[in-house]
Write a protein that holds these residues in place. Sequence first.
Motif, short mmCIF file in Angstrom:
data_model
loop_
_atom_site.label_atom_id
_atom_site.label_comp_id
_atom_site.label_asym_id
_atom_site.label_seq_id
_atom_site.Cartn_x
_atom_site.Cartn_y
_atom_site.Cartn_z
N GLU A 237 29.62 98.89 50.48
CA GLU A 237 28.31 99.13 51.26
C GLU A 237 28.09 98.90 49.77
OE1 GLU A 237 26.16 103.05 51.38
OE2 GLU A 237 27.84 103.72 51.03
N ILE A 239 24.45 99.32 47.80
CA ILE A 239 23.12 99.82 48.02
C ILE A 239 22.43 99.40 47.62
CG2 ILE A 239 24.41 102.37 48.18
CD1 ILE A 239 24.19 102.29 44.66
N GLN A 249 21.56 107.13 44.31
CA GLN A 249 22.91 106.80 44.74
C GLN A 249 23.87 107.50 43.85
OE1 GLN A 249 22.60 104.98 48.35
NE2 GLN A 249 20.33 103.55 48.01
N LYS A 253 27.05 110.08 44.40
CA LYS A 253 28.87 110.09 44.98
C LYS A 253 29.14 110.35 43.74
CE LYS A 253 31.23 108.05 47.58
NZ LYS A 253 31.57 109.00 48.95
N ILE B 277 33.57 101.20 42.01
CA ILE B 277 31.88 100.68 42.08
C ILE B 277 31.73 99.88 41.25
CG2 ILE B 277 29.11 101.69 41.08
CD1 ILE B 277 29.98 104.42 41.37
N ILE B 293 31.72 100.95 46.71
CA ILE B 293 30.40 100.58 46.28
C ILE B 293 29.75 99.72 45.62
CG2 ILE B 293 28.26 101.57 45.36
CD1 ILE B 293 28.83 104.21 46.26
#
Lengths: 260, 315
Positions: A237, A239, A249, A253, B277, B293
Motif C-alpha cells: 500500500e 502511502i 501514518q 502503524k 515498510i 507499506i
Amino acid sequence: MKILVCLKQVPHQDARLDIDGAGTWIKEDGIKFEINSYDTFALEEALRIKDAGEAEVVVVSIGPDRVTQALRTALGMGADRAVHVKDAEIDGSDALGIAKVLAAVAKEESPDLVLMGLMSDDGNASAVPPMLAELMGVPSATAVMKAEPEGDGYRCERELEGGALEVVDLAKPCLIAVQSGLNQVRYASLKGIMAAKKKPLDTKGAGDLGLSGTVGAAGAKAQIEKIYAPVRGEGAEIIEGSTDEVVTQLVGKIKELGLL
Amino acid sequence: MGNILIVTEIKDGVIREASYELAAFAQKLGGDVKSLVIGSGIAGEAESFAKKGGGTVYVADDASLANYNVEGYAAAIRAAVDASGADVVLISNTPSGWDVAPRIAAGLDIAFVSDVFDFQDGAYIRRVFNGKLDARIAVPGDKAVVTIQPGALPAFEGSSDGGTESLSVDTSGARSKFVETKVAASKGVDLSAAEVIISGGRGVGDPEKFKEVIQPLADVLGGAMGASRPVVDAGWLPHEYQVGSSGQVVTPKLYVAAGISGAIQHLVGMKGSNFIIAINKDADAPIFEVAQIGVVADLFDVIPALTAALQEAKG
Ligand SMILES: Cc1cc2nc3c(=O)[nH]c(=O)nc-3n(C[C@H](O)[C@H](O)[C@H](O)COP(=O)(O)OP(=O)(O)OC[C@H]3O[C@@H](n4cnc5c(N)ncnc54)[C@H](O)[C@@H]3O)c2cc1C
Ligand SMILES: Cc1cc2nc3c(=O)[nH]c(=O)nc-3n(C[C@H](O)[C@H](O)[C@H](O)COP(=O)(O)OP(=O)(O)OC[C@H]3O[C@@H](n4cnc5c(N)ncnc54)[C@H](O)[C@@H]3O)c2cc1C
C-alpha cells in the motif's frame, strides 16, 4: 604467469531502463555504462596477484565501440593489455555464444588463470564462467570469496548459503568466478590513466577468431523473446503525501503493531 | 517436453526441498520424468524420491561424491543424461547448481536458462537487471539445461511409480578437489532474535549515514540495524549485519528497508518478516512487492522525521 580477466560493460546501476522497440532489450542510447560490478572485483584480484609477483594481466571484453571505455579504465587501473572483440555478427549471442568467443580468445592467449565475475548486472545469468571452463577443459569455481596459491594451483573459498564456505583446490590452468566483496577495488590513478593511453588494445572480429557463422543471434540456442516490466502482485500500500503526513501514518502503524 | 531429468541435491543426508520444487516444475513442463541422486550412502533417499515425483531414479553413489565437486558432479549428470536420453535437465539454482549447470549445457552444446521462476506459454520466465525486468526465454530446439530459483514454486506433493538404477561414474582425473566446508563463525550480532530491524542498502550512500540516519531509528524502536550486501561489500558494516541468502534470514515483527532495491537474494532473507515498510525513491523498485507499506521518497527526508516523531510519541 598470465591472467585473463573477462569484463562485461553493463548499463550503470542507476540508469533508467526503457525497453527498446523490438521489446527484447533496453534502449541503450543516452544511458551511462560501467564495468560490471562483479568484474571489478575480478580485475582487482588479478592486479593484486600481479602486485605480489610476476604476472601479465590481459583484459578482454565483447561488445560494441563503447566497450573500449571499460577496457581503457581497466588499463588505467593497471592491466597490461586489452582485447576488444567487436563484430555485428556476435550481437544477440546467448551465453554459450559469448563463452565460445571467450574460449577462442583464451585459446590464443593460453592464460594460467582466468578471472571473471560470478554474474552480470544486466543478464544475471551466471552462465558464462562455467561454460568457458568447460570449453577450455579446465577446473573452475564460482562465487569465490578468497583465492590463494596452493601447490600447483589455487585454494578457493566458495560462498554457500547463510555464510558457510566451501574450500576447493583447483590445479592450474583454472578459472575462478568471483563473488562481490572479496576485496576493495582500487581506482585508476591519474598516472595510470596517462600510462593506459600507450598500452596495447587489439580489436578482433568473429572471423579473426575462426568463429564466423557459429555465434550471434542465428546461433543462439536460448533466445530472448521479450523483456517487460514484471507483472506485480498486490504489492505494498503506497502511502503518499508530505513528509509529515507520511510520518504520521507510519507512526500510527508502528503503534498498531505494538512497537511503541 | 520430451524426457526430463531432475538433478536432486542432498543436504545433511536428505534430499532438499528445492528438489521437490524441481519435480513440480517438471510437471509444469509435462513429459517423461527421471531423476538423479548424487552422493554417498544415499540409496534410501533415492528410493523415496522415486515414489515422490522422481520417477526412475539414477543413483550415483560413491565415496568420491560425498561432497560437491564440480567435475565429479558434472560426470554424474552427463552419465544420467546419457542413460535417460534427457532433453531438458532441471537443476536448482543453488551454489552447487549454478556452479555445475552451465558446464553441462556447454558440454552438450544446448541451451542454458538460469534462475527460472516460471514456465508460461512455451517459454521460461526469469528476472533480469537485478529484478527490475522479466524476460521470456524461448528455446527453439527444446533441449536445455535449466536452473530453477529455490522457493519459486511449491514442492511437488504427488507420487510417482519409479524404481532406482545405479549409475557408475568415473571421477578419476578430476583437477579440482573438495577440501572442507567451513560453517559460518558465530555472530556478534544476532539479527534472528531482533523484533525490529532497520536495514539500509546502497541507497544510504556511505558508512557515516548509517550512524546518522539508520542507527537512531533502530535505537528509538529498541531494534537492530541490518544491511544489504553492497553495504557489507564496501566495508561500511561487518558481514553479520547482512540480510539475505548469503547473510542472515530474519523474521522480525517490523522490517524497514531503506534504499534497498529488493533483489531476490535480499528478499529471501527478509520476506518472512511480519510487517515490512519499504522506503525507496524508485516507485518501480521490486522491494515494494513484498512490503505491506511503501513510501516512494528520499530516505533522508523520511527517516530523520520518522525518528523524531517516534521520539516525541514515546515522550
Ligand atoms: C541486444 C541483445 C540481444 C540479446 N539476445 C540474447 C538472446 O537471444 N539470448 C540470450 O540468451 N541472451 C541474449 N542476450 C544476452 C547476452 O548475450 C548475455 O550477455 C549473455 O547471455 C551472457 O549472459 P550474462 O550477461 O548474463 O553473463 P553472466 O554469465 O551473468 O556473466 C558472468 C561473467 O561472464 C563474463 N562476461 C559475460 N559477458 C561478457 C562479455 N560480453 N565480455 C566479456 N566478458 C563477459 C563476465 O566476467 C561476467 O561477470 C542479448 C543481449 C543483448 C544486448
Ligand atoms: C549468490 C549471491 C548472493 C547474494 N546474497 C545477498 C545477500 O545475502 N543479501 C543482499 O542484500 N544481497 C545479496 N546479493 C546481491 C543482490 O543481488 C543485490 O545486488 C543487492 O541486494 C542489492 O543491494 P541494494 O538493494 O542495497 O542496492 P541496489 O540494487 O543498488 O539498490 C539501491 C536502491 O536504493 C534506492 N535509493 C538510492 N538513493 C535513495 C534515497 N536517497 N532514498 C531512497 N532510496 C534510494 C535506489 O532507488 C535503489 O532501489 C547476492 C547476490 C548473489 C549473486
